[in-house]
Design a protein around this motif. Structure first.
Motif, PDB file in Angstrom:
ATOM      1  N   GLN A 165     -11.504  -4.152  -8.197  1.00 40.20           N
ATOM      2  CA  GLN A 165     -11.080  -4.386  -6.816  1.00 40.20           C
ATOM      3  C   GLN A 165     -12.157  -5.125  -6.022  1.00 40.20           C
ATOM      4  O   GLN A 165     -11.840  -5.983  -5.193  1.00 40.20           O
ATOM      5  CB  GLN A 165     -10.713  -3.061  -6.154  1.00 40.20           C
ATOM      6  CG  GLN A 165      -9.406  -2.478  -6.676  1.00 40.20           C
ATOM      7  CD  GLN A 165      -9.184  -1.043  -6.245  1.00 40.20           C
ATOM      8  OE1 GLN A 165     -10.120  -0.348  -5.822  1.00 40.20           O
ATOM      9  NE2 GLN A 165      -7.954  -0.579  -6.360  1.00 40.20           N
ATOM     10  N   CYS A 183       0.837  -1.206   0.000  1.00 33.66           N
ATOM     11  CA  CYS A 183       0.000   0.000   0.000  1.00 33.66           C
ATOM     12  C   CYS A 183       0.868   1.251   0.000  1.00 33.66           C
ATOM     13  O   CYS A 183       0.575   2.229  -0.704  1.00 33.66           O
ATOM     14  CB  CYS A 183      -0.924   0.013   1.216  1.00 33.66           C
ATOM     15  SG  CYS A 183      -2.304  -1.158   1.114  1.00 33.66           S
ATOM     16  N   LEU A 208       2.114   1.924  -3.401  1.00 29.35           N
ATOM     17  CA  LEU A 208       1.088   2.359  -4.351  1.00 29.35           C
ATOM     18  C   LEU A 208       0.610   3.788  -4.091  1.00 29.35           C
ATOM     19  O   LEU A 208       0.177   4.483  -5.008  1.00 29.35           O
ATOM     20  CB  LEU A 208      -0.113   1.405  -4.295  1.00 29.35           C
ATOM     21  CG  LEU A 208       0.139  -0.016  -4.785  1.00 29.35           C
ATOM     22  CD1 LEU A 208      -1.047  -0.908  -4.462  1.00 29.35           C
ATOM     23  CD2 LEU A 208       0.423  -0.028  -6.280  1.00 29.35           C
ATOM     24  N   ASP A 252      -2.906   5.957  -5.545  1.00 36.85           N
ATOM     25  CA  ASP A 252      -4.009   5.010  -5.409  1.00 36.85           C
ATOM     26  C   ASP A 252      -4.872   5.421  -4.222  1.00 36.85           C
ATOM     27  O   ASP A 252      -4.418   5.386  -3.075  1.00 36.85           O
ATOM     28  CB  ASP A 252      -3.429   3.611  -5.186  1.00 36.85           C
ATOM     29  CG  ASP A 252      -4.479   2.518  -5.135  1.00 36.85           C
ATOM     30  OD1 ASP A 252      -5.612   2.799  -4.714  1.00 36.85           O
ATOM     31  OD2 ASP A 252      -4.151   1.368  -5.500  1.00 36.85           O
ATOM     32  N   ALA A 292      -5.167   2.766  -1.383  1.00 38.85           N
ATOM     33  CA  ALA A 292      -3.971   2.294  -0.691  1.00 38.85           C
ATOM     34  C   ALA A 292      -3.770   2.948   0.668  1.00 38.85           C
ATOM     35  O   ALA A 292      -3.380   2.275   1.632  1.00 38.85           O
ATOM     36  CB  ALA A 292      -2.741   2.514  -1.568  1.00 38.85           C
ATOM     37  N   HIS A 324      -3.520  -6.566  -6.266  1.00 42.23           N
ATOM     38  CA  HIS A 324      -3.670  -5.401  -5.392  1.00 42.23           C
ATOM     39  C   HIS A 324      -3.839  -5.906  -3.961  1.00 42.23           C
ATOM     40  O   HIS A 324      -4.549  -6.899  -3.732  1.00 42.23           O
ATOM     41  CB  HIS A 324      -4.894  -4.572  -5.806  1.00 42.23           C
ATOM     42  CG  HIS A 324      -4.928  -3.207  -5.192  1.00 42.23           C
ATOM     43  ND1 HIS A 324      -5.256  -3.004  -3.866  1.00 42.23           N
ATOM     44  CD2 HIS A 324      -4.667  -1.975  -5.703  1.00 42.23           C
ATOM     45  CE1 HIS A 324      -5.206  -1.712  -3.596  1.00 42.23           C
ATOM     46  NE2 HIS A 324      -4.849  -1.063  -4.695  1.00 42.23           N
TER      47      HIS A 324
END
Length: 229
Positions: free
Chosen positions: A199, A65, A68, A72, A75, A134
């Motif tokens: 996601q 995270c 990213l 993102d 994240a 992810h």
């Protein structure tokens, strides 16, 4: 019409897989005077192999995270949740070793034993998705583990039926109380994250794959004591 929340949608999907998991759980805890006690010891060993991967998984997902963010939007809040939850779960694998000792088993044997391929599959799939898809996929895994906590009465029933001391059931007893609050926190997070459609699919696939893995694990454990050796 208001769209259902992410947590509600996931709950519906998991409901489709619930009957098989419930049947495996019932078979695992069926009352057999000669079989339940060794089966419970096998359960503790298998769950130790699984639970000791939980904090490292969350820590790795939190680092992903950080890699990213900030581009993102998922994240940042996801990483903060994972860091906190890792601290909440830290040391729970030690509880299982203590339970094994209280049950008259050798904790060192559990530490030295090659984990079941079913356990490796459960944790290994999460590492793959964290690295190559992810880290949000890990929420599906956590959702299943938190959402299928032991019933509040299970520890006392198992103690009565196995003759093992109360100290052998700390993990079962503690998680019966802790996981309900953890589940509420996770549902709140799912509903607050700006998840993309992809996601949401990743979380659902992870959750369903985890449900299947836990079902297989409990089925193997229920078959016979030592069935995972």
């Amino acid at each position: 019409m208001t769209r259902p929340s992410a947590s509600a949608t996931l709950r519906v999907k998991l409901g489709l897989a619930a009957p098989a998991l419930h049947a495996a759980t019932a078979a695992l805890w069926r009352h057999e005077p000669a079989g339940l006690r060794p089966r419970y010891v096998e359960y503790l060993s298998a769950m130790h192999a699984l639970i000791r991967a939980s904090v490292p998984l969350m820590e790795r997902a939190a680092r992903r995270c950080a890699e990213l963010a900030p581009g993102d939007p998922v994240a940042g809040p996801l990483g903060r949740y994972l860091e906190k939850h890792a601290e909440d779960e830290r040391g729970h694998d030690e509880w299982l070793l203590e339970d094994l000792a209280a049950a008259g088993a050798d904790p060192e044997a559990a530490l030295g034993r090659l984990p079941s391929p079913v356990v490796a599959d459960l944790a290994g799939a999460q590492y793959y998705w964290i690295e190559h898809q992810h880290p949000v996929a890990l929420l599906g895994y956590i959702r299943v583990l938190e959402g299928n906590a032991p019933a509040p009465w299970l520890a006392d029933r198992l103690a009565a039926r196995t003759g093992l001391p109360a100290a052998a059931f700390r993990t079962v007893r503690e998680h019966a109380g802790l996981d309900a609050a953890h589940l509420a926190d996770l549902d709140d997070l799912l509903d607050s994250l700006p998840l993309t459609a992809a996601q949401q699919v990743a979380v659902a696939v992870s959750a369903l794959r985890t449900t299947d893995g836990i079902t297989r694990l409990f089925t193997y454990l229920a078959a016979a004591p030592g069935g995972l050796s």
